[in-house]
Structure formats: C-alpha cells, structure tokens
Scaffold this motif. Structure first.
Motif, PDB file in Angstrom:
ATOM      1  N   ILE A 123       0.819  -1.220   0.000  1.00  0.00           N
ATOM      2  CA  ILE A 123       0.000   0.000   0.000  1.00  0.00           C
ATOM      3  C   ILE A 123       0.854   1.272   0.000  1.00  0.00           C
ATOM      4  O   ILE A 123       0.707   2.108  -0.906  1.00  0.00           O
ATOM      5  CB  ILE A 123      -1.008  -0.017   1.178  1.00  0.00           C
ATOM      6  N   PRO A 124       1.748   1.472   0.972  1.00  0.00           N
ATOM      7  CA  PRO A 124       2.556   2.705   0.919  1.00  0.00           C
ATOM      8  C   PRO A 124       3.416   2.788  -0.330  1.00  0.00           C
ATOM      9  O   PRO A 124       3.673   3.891  -0.827  1.00  0.00           O
ATOM     10  CB  PRO A 124       3.421   2.628   2.176  1.00  0.00           C
ATOM     11  N   ILE A 125       3.836   1.652  -0.864  1.00  0.00           N
ATOM     12  CA  ILE A 125       4.650   1.694  -2.084  1.00  0.00           C
ATOM     13  C   ILE A 125       3.824   2.280  -3.228  1.00  0.00           C
ATOM     14  O   ILE A 125       4.259   3.173  -3.954  1.00  0.00           O
ATOM     15  CB  ILE A 125       5.159   0.278  -2.449  1.00  0.00           C
ATOM     16  N   ILE A 126       2.568   1.812  -3.357  1.00  0.00           N
ATOM     17  CA  ILE A 126       1.713   2.296  -4.441  1.00  0.00           C
ATOM     18  C   ILE A 126       1.399   3.787  -4.257  1.00  0.00           C
ATOM     19  O   ILE A 126       1.536   4.583  -5.201  1.00  0.00           O
ATOM     20  CB  ILE A 126       0.404   1.482  -4.494  1.00  0.00           C
ATOM     21  N   THR A 127       1.018   4.192  -3.034  1.00  0.00           N
ATOM     22  CA  THR A 127       0.670   5.604  -2.840  1.00  0.00           C
ATOM     23  C   THR A 127       1.881   6.501  -3.084  1.00  0.00           C
ATOM     24  O   THR A 127       1.745   7.581  -3.655  1.00  0.00           O
ATOM     25  CB  THR A 127       0.120   5.851  -1.425  1.00  0.00           C
ATOM     26  N   ALA A 128       3.059   6.030  -2.687  1.00  0.00           N
ATOM     27  CA  ALA A 128       4.256   6.843  -2.913  1.00  0.00           C
ATOM     28  C   ALA A 128       4.481   7.052  -4.402  1.00  0.00           C
ATOM     29  O   ALA A 128       4.747   8.162  -4.864  1.00  0.00           O
ATOM     30  CB  ALA A 128       5.473   6.164  -2.282  1.00  0.00           C
ATOM     31  N   ILE A 129       4.339   5.981  -5.169  1.00  0.00           N
ATOM     32  CA  ILE A 129       4.564   6.088  -6.613  1.00  0.00           C
ATOM     33  C   ILE A 129       3.535   7.020  -7.248  1.00  0.00           C
ATOM     34  O   ILE A 129       3.870   7.913  -8.033  1.00  0.00           O
ATOM     35  CB  ILE A 129       4.516   4.691  -7.264  1.00  0.00           C
ATOM     36  N   LEU A 130       2.258   6.847  -6.869  1.00  0.00           N
ATOM     37  CA  LEU A 130       1.201   7.681  -7.446  1.00  0.00           C
ATOM     38  C   LEU A 130       1.435   9.162  -7.150  1.00  0.00           C
ATOM     39  O   LEU A 130       1.363  10.001  -8.046  1.00  0.00           O
ATOM     40  CB  LEU A 130      -0.167   7.251  -6.889  1.00  0.00           C
ATOM     41  N   SER A 131       1.752   9.462  -5.880  1.00  0.00           N
ATOM     42  CA  SER A 131       1.916  10.879  -5.550  1.00  0.00           C
ATOM     43  C   SER A 131       3.128  11.467  -6.269  1.00  0.00           C
ATOM     44  O   SER A 131       3.118  12.618  -6.692  1.00  0.00           O
ATOM     45  CB  SER A 131       2.036  11.066  -4.036  1.00  0.00           C
ATOM     46  N   LEU A 132       4.153  10.639  -6.443  1.00  0.00           N
ATOM     47  CA  LEU A 132       5.332  11.106  -7.171  1.00  0.00           C
ATOM     48  C   LEU A 132       4.950  11.477  -8.607  1.00  0.00           C
ATOM     49  O   LEU A 132       5.361  12.501  -9.145  1.00  0.00           O
ATOM     50  CB  LEU A 132       6.378   9.987  -7.168  1.00  0.00           C
ATOM     51  N   ILE A 133       4.116  10.630  -9.220  1.00  0.00           N
ATOM     52  CA  ILE A 133       3.682  10.894 -10.597  1.00  0.00           C
ATOM     53  C   ILE A 133       2.915  12.214 -10.669  1.00  0.00           C
ATOM     54  O   ILE A 133       3.180  13.062 -11.530  1.00  0.00           O
ATOM     55  CB  ILE A 133       2.790   9.739 -11.108  1.00  0.00           C
ATOM     56  N   VAL A 134       1.991  12.420  -9.721  1.00  0.00           N
ATOM     57  CA  VAL A 134       1.196  13.662  -9.711  1.00  0.00           C
ATOM     58  C   VAL A 134       2.114  14.873  -9.574  1.00  0.00           C
ATOM     59  O   VAL A 134       1.979  15.857 -10.315  1.00  0.00           O
ATOM     60  CB  VAL A 134       0.157  13.629  -8.559  1.00  0.00           C
ATOM     61  N   ILE A 135       3.074  14.789  -8.681  1.00  0.00           N
ATOM     62  CA  ILE A 135       3.972  15.929  -8.459  1.00  0.00           C
ATOM     63  C   ILE A 135       4.737  16.269  -9.736  1.00  0.00           C
ATOM     64  O   ILE A 135       4.819  17.418 -10.164  1.00  0.00           O
ATOM     65  CB  ILE A 135       4.961  15.623  -7.312  1.00  0.00           C
ATOM     66  N   VAL A 136       5.262  15.238 -10.378  1.00  0.00           N
ATOM     67  CA  VAL A 136       6.042  15.473 -11.593  1.00  0.00           C
ATOM     68  C   VAL A 136       5.169  16.099 -12.676  1.00  0.00           C
ATOM     69  O   VAL A 136       5.548  17.074 -13.325  1.00  0.00           O
ATOM     70  CB  VAL A 136       6.664  14.143 -12.087  1.00  0.00           C
ATOM     71  N   MET A 137       3.933  15.581 -12.844  1.00  0.00           N
ATOM     72  CA  MET A 137       3.047  16.093 -13.883  1.00  0.00           C
ATOM     73  C   MET A 137       2.701  17.565 -13.638  1.00  0.00           C
ATOM     74  O   MET A 137       2.766  18.387 -14.551  1.00  0.00           O
ATOM     75  CB  MET A 137       1.749  15.275 -13.910  1.00  0.00           C
ATOM     76  N   THR A 138       2.324  17.900 -12.389  1.00  0.00           N
ATOM     77  CA  THR A 138       1.893  19.279 -12.141  1.00  0.00           C
ATOM     78  C   THR A 138       3.071  20.228 -12.279  1.00  0.00           C
ATOM     79  O   THR A 138       2.921  21.342 -12.750  1.00  0.00           O
ATOM     80  CB  THR A 138       1.279  19.435 -10.744  1.00  0.00           C
ATOM     81  N   SER A 139       4.259  19.780 -11.916  1.00  0.00           N
ATOM     82  CA  SER A 139       5.377  20.713 -12.012  1.00  0.00           C
ATOM     83  C   SER A 139       5.738  20.965 -13.477  1.00  0.00           C
ATOM     84  O   SER A 139       6.254  22.005 -13.833  1.00  0.00           O
ATOM     85  CB  SER A 139       6.569  20.204 -11.221  1.00  0.00           C
ATOM     86  N   PHE A 140       5.414  19.996 -14.349  1.00  0.00           N
ATOM     87  CA  PHE A 140       5.649  20.231 -15.769  1.00  0.00           C
ATOM     88  C   PHE A 140       4.693  21.297 -16.295  1.00  0.00           C
ATOM     89  O   PHE A 140       5.035  22.142 -17.105  1.00  0.00           O
ATOM     90  CB  PHE A 140       5.442  18.936 -16.566  1.00  0.00           C
ATOM     91  N   ASN A 141       3.430  21.212 -15.814  1.00  0.00           N
ATOM     92  CA  ASN A 141       2.403  22.128 -16.292  1.00  0.00           C
ATOM     93  C   ASN A 141       2.688  23.570 -15.917  1.00  0.00           C
ATOM     94  O   ASN A 141       2.334  24.485 -16.626  1.00  0.00           O
ATOM     95  CB  ASN A 141       1.039  21.745 -15.704  1.00  0.00           C
TER      96      ASN A 141
END
Ligand code: ADP
Ligand code: ZN
Length: 579
Positions: A11-29
C-alpha cells in the motif's frame, strides 16, 4: 493472516509512486518563463498586470490580465509594492503552494514514513521468519504425518531416532530414571539421502509439531535478524509444549569459526549461532523439545555446536546399498501402476544413487509412461528415465561410475578385509562396503580394534599389511599395470606406522633405540637412511601381503564377488565367505 500482513507493505509503495507521478506532472504544467525587468515595467506602464506575488526570494511572479504568468527579478525595494497598489494591482506577499502540489507531497511523505516503519518493525521482530518457516503440526493432523515407513533403508539411523521418539512419547518413563533426553541430534551425509524425511518422521511418529528452518535463510539477512528468527522459532515451538525443530544446512550458520574469513557476514553468523546455543541451553532436557540438524559435512561444524548438552548425538545417513535401494524403489512405486518390473535389477544398476535420485528416477519413468498413454510403467520407461537421469548429471558424479570400477573397489576392500581376518582375528571386521563415504573414500572396511594399551611390533606389522591389502588385491587381480589411485589413503597410513616404528618406537635398524624427534637439530642428517629403511620395511611387508592373498585367492574372490552383488557385507556373512 501472515500473508495479509506481508501484503500491507504494498500500500505505501503504491501511494508513494502515485503521488510522485502527480507531483512530476503538475510541475511540468506550471513551468514559469522568466522575463526581463524592463518587460515587466512595460507591462506595468500599459496596465496589463493583474496580480504580483512578492516574497523574500529573488524572483517575483507576475500574472497578466490575459492570464499569462511569468517571473522576473525582485528588486527588493520598499516602494515597488506601494506603486503597484496605487496602480490597482493586487499584491500577494507569500507564495502559497497550490493544493495540487501540497496534497501529493504530503501523501508521498506519509507513504515513505509508513514504509520505513513497516520495514524496521519487520526486521526487529524477525517477522519474516514466519513466512520462511515451515511448520507442520502432526499432533493435530495425524493423517498427514510421515512415519518411519516413508523412509526405506537407513535402519541404523531409524533405530537411533526411535529412542528420541520414545522420549517424546513417554517422558515420564525416562524421568523416573533421571535419564536426559538428547537436546540435539545431527544427521550428516550426502544430499538427498533422506535427512529431512527422517526428521519429519520423528515428529510424525511422536505426534508433535514439526518446525523447519534452513541455515541458508540466514546467510543474506541483516545483522540481528537471524538471531531474532531463531528466538522466534524456539518461542513458537515452546508454546506447543513438545516439538521437533529441524534446522537444515546447519553448516551455513555453524561453520567452524576459523573457516569463515569474509568479514561482515561473520557477525551475523556468530549472532545467529550464539542465539541458537543460548536457546538450546535455555530449555530443560525433559521439556520435550528436540532439535534435529542436518549437514552434508560434520567435520565443517563449529565444535561449540557439538559439545555435550547441544548436538551431542551424531547419526550418519549413508547412501543406500542395493537392499535399501530396492526398498526405496518399491516404496516410490507403491502408488504408481507398473508391470513386470525387475526391481532388484533396477536397484543393482543404480549404485551410488541417493534416495532423492531414485525418487526422481521413478518420477521420470511415470512421466514417460503418462506421455506414452501407457497403462503401466514398464521396464522400457525405467530404462529411458535411467539414461535421462544419468545424462543429466556430470560425468564426475559417482553414479556414472562403471561396473569395472565397482569390481575394482570390491577387490580392493575385500583385500583389506581378508588380510585383517587372517592376520588380526582379534580386530573384528564388522562391515565392508563399496558404498563411498562423505569423506571421499571409494568404499571402506570397518574394523573394531581390540582395546589395548600397547601395540606390539608384530601387531604394527600386521596393521601395515592390512593397509596394503587393498593395493595387493588390485595387483593380483588386475595386474601390475592396472593398479589404481584408490590406495592413497592406505599408503599414508602404512607409511605413518612404518615411520613411527623406526623413528619413535625404537623398532628399526638405522636408529636403533634412538628416538629421532629427541635428537633435535641432527634430525635432518638422518632423513635419507630412515626413508630407505622405511621403504624396505613396507616393501617387504607388501610382498608378504601379496603372497598371503594369493594363497587365499578363493576367499578373496568369494568376498569380492559377493560384495559386488550385495555392496555391503557384515561380520557373519564375511566369516562364512572367508573359509
Ligand atoms: P536430504 O534432507 O538428506 O537432502 P531429503 O529428505 O530431502 O534428503 O530427501 C529428498 C527426497 O528423496 C525425499 O522427499 C524422498 O522422496 C526421497 N528419499 C530420500 N531418501 C529416502 C529414503 N531413504 N526412503 C524413501 N525416500 C527417500
Ligand atoms: Zn584401501
């Protein structure tokens, strides 16, 4: 339950990966372009600006009426803010990170924290031992229990283990006499000879739980985890009252300490070994817990393990001889349809096969029969499976040895045995076998020497002759050109005795009653004559041995050929053959 626990970590592994993806995407925008200060003043003068964000950093962020955003240098002047406000521009003092960034960042932080907590607690509790521990409770599930019928051959080992079973079943009987139950038993012998099977059978026969752990589980774990696993294992076993604890590959943790020099892993092994020793001394002998350990090599083990009160019973598990192989084959054929199989013949052809290899031979035959859609396993299937099994193994393996080598070993061992029976009747020859030992001998002759304080000259000469009997038999039967390297161990033994006779016991010509080691520095000058005399002595004794065997060639043939057939001969069989 433990399985679920293990999966929580996902569970924490999945949430960590997901939040990392969101952070990277928004910072690109939201990458903001930087513009010069003069462009900013231009925008200011033409009233294009709606909002300015100023904080203490070197940049300030400008939002235009048309929605564009850019950053420019922060002049850090006090008047700028006033000027902006006078121009009707909204000024924000602090950058507040947008929620789209703070939430995923927060989740990422929490996930990492959770992950760390989980890993640490797992390592501390040694919890993973629960997953790698093999536990079978034979006290509840009597049907699944293995017993000694599942183990063919190994009669001596079974007999010795029957004691333990009796101890577990009737502890009061032994308590009455103040007898102690052995705490630890080591089963040693080649891989696949049924050590695990025997340990399970002890638990099954006694109807107690069986806990198993392998020494190799400890090899690549963090310091402290192995020790925790050991403690955990004993705690679980003790909670059951009675139990058999099985530790496979004990050499992985209990290797003699001087033998392992590779740094860091030492600590871990030592800690694990110490935990094991502490646990073993921590329970009373009559508590009903017995630890059975298995290893391929007894001589590699740390002596601390072998001391009384620890693993003080050592049982060798040998490769099966032809009779045992016949039983093992029959056992594994029991539930399989077969027709017209000459089991004795299969047993004869599979010399040097371990129980595991025989099991795989039968299994391979069953697979072939199934592929053929045959109603039965036939001798053709066995024949093909035999080739597959042999071809699958390297040539150097013992099961590849030819019939010719078997004959050589038979004569060699018969030579030792016969000379011993003829010259040293007081040393009983209790067993001759052509089944190799784990120590590397091709076969061996077991004599039980008479207990004696002193050895007399004629006895020592006869001892040398017994050692030379193997080589002498080879020479008589196969010719001088065909003798083998099989006598290497024998020759060091005979040379040893001869040298001692001449240099230590005062039984030679060159030195007379002088003891060479007491001569000190003069030692070297006596070297050559001593070797010469030693050589003459051994050679003379060898000639006499050859002669003696020639005179008794009938007996030699009888023993050797019987050995070729039976592979192991015992005292009474030998006595009949020697006449
Ligand atoms: P070890 O622990 O000595 O390496 P195992 O007990 O794991 O050997 O044996 C592996 C398999 O070989 C067993 O499960 C069994 O099928 C077979 N086997 C070995 N020895 C015997 C035996 N004496 N009797 C019956 N089967 C045996
Ligand atoms: Zn020999």
């Amino acid at each position: 339950m433990n399985k679920i626990k293990k999966h929580y970590i996902i569970i924490p592994i999945i949430t960590a990966i997901l939040s990392l993806i969101v952070i990277v995407m928004t910072s690109f925008n939201t990458t903001i372009v930087d513009k010069s200060y003069s462009l900013f003043t231009e925008d200011l003068n033409s009233n294009n600006i709606s909002t300015v964000i100023i904080d203490t950093s070197s940049k300030m962020i400008i939002s235009l009426n048309n929605g564009d955003t850019y950053s420019t240098d922060n002049p850090h002047t006090d008047t700028l803010k006033e000027k902006l406000l006078l121009n009707g521009i909204e000024v924000k003092d602090q950058v507040r990170a947008p929620l789209s960034k703070t939430i995923p960042a927060g989740i990422l932080g929490l996930s990492l924290l959770a992950l760390m907590v989980m890993l640490v607690s797992k390592a501390k509790s040694g919890g993973s031992s629960i997953t790698s521990m093999d536990m079978e409770d034979f006290s509840k599930n009597k049907k699944a229990a293995l017993n000694f019928h599942a183990v063919a051959g190994n009669e001596e080992a079974k007999e010795s283990l029957m004691d333990i079973v009796d101890f577990l079943k009737n502890p009061e009987k032994y308590q009455k006499y103040g007898a102690r139950m052995p705490k630890g038993v080591i089963l040693y012998g080649d891989p696949g000879t049924g050590k695990t099977l025997l340990a399970k059978a002890v638990a099954g026969e006694a109807g107690v739980p069986f806990y198993a752990l392998s020494g190799s589980d400890f090899v690549q774990v963090y310091v402290g985890v192995g020790a925790a696993r050991v403690r955990n294992l004993f705690k679980k076993a003790k909670s059951h009252g009675q139990a058999v604890i099985f530790i496979d590959e004990i050499d992985a943790i209990g290797k003699a300490r001087s033998n392992n020099k590779n740094g860091s892993s030492n600590d871990e092994k030592d800690q694990t070994l110490n935990a094991l020793l502490t646990e073993m001394s921590g329970f009373e002998q009559n508590e009903g817990i017995v630890v059975i350990a298995a290893t391929n090599r007894l001589d590699m083990l740390d002596t601390a393990l072998l001391r009384p009160g620890r693993f003080d019973r050592h049982i060798e598990i040998e490769l099966p001889d032809v009779n045992a192989r016949e039983k093992i084959i029959s056992l594994h054929l029991e539930n399989k349809p077969h027709e017209n199989l000459d089991i004795r013949d299969i047993a004869r052809k599979t010399i040097y096969f371990s129980g595991a290899k025989l099991e795989s031979l039968i299994n391979e035959s069953a697979i072939l029969a199934a592929k053929d859609n045959s109603d039965f396993i036939t001798s053709e299937h066995i024949e093909s499976a035999y080739s597959i099994t042999l071809a699958g193994h390297e040539k150097k393996e013992r099961s590849y040895l030819k019939e010719e080598d078997k004959l050589l070993t038979s004569y060699h061992e018969a030579g030792h045995g016969l000379i011993s029976m003829l010259l040293l009747p007081q040393d009983k020859v209790s067993k001759i076998t052509i089944i190799p030992t784990t120590k590397g001998a091709g076969g061996y002759t077991l004599t039980i020497p008479e207990d004696s304080r002193y050895h007399r000259l004629d006895y020592l000469k006869n001892k040398i002759k017994v050692s030379l009997g193997g080589r002498a038999a080879e020479e008589i039967i196969f010719g001088k050109d065909k003798v083998s390297t099989g006598a290497v161990g024998d020759l060091s033994q005979s040379t040893d005795i001869a040298l001692k006779m001449i240099t230590e016991y005062g039984m030679g010509e060159t030195l007379g009653l002088i003891k060479l080691s007491s001569v000190g520095s003069l030692y070297s000058s006596y070297g050559n004559p001593v070797i010469d005399e030693c050589k003459t002595l051994v050679n003379t004794l060898y000639e006499e041995t050859v002669e003696l065997l020639q005179e008794n060639k009938n007996s030699l043939d009888n023993i050797a050929l019987e050995l070729l057939d039976k592979e192991t001969l015992y005292e009474d069989q030998l006595n009949k053959l020697a006449i």
